[in-house]
Design an enzyme around this catalytic site. Sequence first.
Site, mmCIF file in Angstrom:
data_model
loop_
_atom_site.group_PDB
_atom_site.id
_atom_site.type_symbol
_atom_site.label_atom_id
_atom_site.label_comp_id
_atom_site.label_asym_id
_atom_site.label_seq_id
_atom_site.Cartn_x
_atom_site.Cartn_y
_atom_site.Cartn_z
ATOM 1 N N ALA A 92 72.216 64.538 41.077
ATOM 2 C CA ALA A 92 71.257 64.720 41.509
ATOM 3 C C ALA A 92 71.368 65.686 42.697
ATOM 4 O O ALA A 92 71.742 65.196 43.890
ATOM 5 C CB ALA A 92 70.685 63.429 41.700
ATOM 6 N N THR A 99 78.472 68.735 54.052
ATOM 7 C CA THR A 99 78.231 69.203 54.834
ATOM 8 C C THR A 99 78.819 68.590 56.102
ATOM 9 O O THR A 99 78.347 68.055 57.063
ATOM 10 C CB THR A 99 77.539 70.540 55.500
ATOM 11 N N GLU A 153 70.785 73.118 50.587
ATOM 12 C CA GLU A 153 69.243 73.229 50.884
ATOM 13 C C GLU A 153 68.679 73.988 50.372
ATOM 14 O O GLU A 153 67.314 74.461 50.619
ATOM 15 C CB GLU A 153 69.076 73.896 52.440
#
Length: 387
Positions: free
Chosen positions: A135, A163, A370
């Site tokens: 996902a 991260t 992102e």
Amino acid sequence: MTNPDFHYFRLDDEQEELRAAVRDIVTDKVAPHAAEVDRESAFPIAAYDALRAADLHAPHVPEAYGGAGADALATCIVIEEIARGCASSSLIPAVNKLGSLPLLLAADEEQKTRYLTPLASGSAAFSYGLSEREAGSDTASMRTRARRDGEEWVLDGQKSWITNAGFSDYYTVLAVTDPDGPRGRNISAFVVEKSDKGFSVGEKERKLGIKGSPTRELLFDGVRLPGDRLIGQPGEGLKLALRTLDHTRVTIAAQAVGIAQGALDFALDYVKERRQFGKRIADLQGIQFMLADMGMKLEAARAMVYVAAAKSEREDADLSFHGAAAKCFASDVAMEITTDAVQLLGGYGYTEDYPVERMMRDAKITQIYEGTNQVQRVVMARNLIGS
């Protein structure tokens, strides 16, 4: 006819002073360690200490919780200037914002005080857990589950590509809380603490770039969370996650601009010194055209980032489009400029003795995390079409 209310965009004196102050810190205490951080895949602790000392590790935290209270544009300037010297170090303020922004958007006052205060002081760091192995772009298909057990929630599953995982003390984690509920409206957001029993992190990923920022999996094995770890309302987690990304994509765009600026700066110094055919290579028209394109695209990217940052601060209705556009364009530009910088240095650019090869490797991730730039184009198109 001139509109008297129109002013050409420029940074004000305070913003320019912020840039200069950050640049001095980066020049003295961050950039000198960048090559070693990359070579050793070591967390940039010297940079972290310098940023904490200057209140630049999480500048977005409001003054009410002990933070610097920097607005979205000021935070972008900080990230841009750090990335100019060390992309790995720029992820310290960027990821602290990413991890904690869901609380600023949806948490109650007690939660904000509990988690944002130590973040502001530098005694804790924040990360963000959304993506999973199966996902990534399709976040609604996540498999991590949180089930109610009395007043608690029990969390099971994993998150990938996180991260600063292992370094951070707090994690905003998204999990399915209603497996039978409607897709995308059955996900909730929680705060997981590093010390929670059943929570662990995987081995560090071996990466192309940003090697100083650890990337690991988050692993949840029956992690019991008190009820007050829920951020916002059950079922509103994915909506909150996507709203968060609308804001934080702008910070990744700022990171990309900073990486590109660092590469252009170094390449410019090089071509003005390097001599071939009896002259500086900067005097060759072919080189000048490359430099002109690099500078033009960089300034266009920076302008897009600053406009998106202003929209982020105001929470404009068209932020989703502008955040995606800034991130997409700036990261593509960063990849192009860093690649051209390597080309301008010729054989030297391909060696680790010069920083542009590191900058090229670091730039690549800005096109991916992102939300890939393919996803950014989907976001932009949907906003344009109105779907």
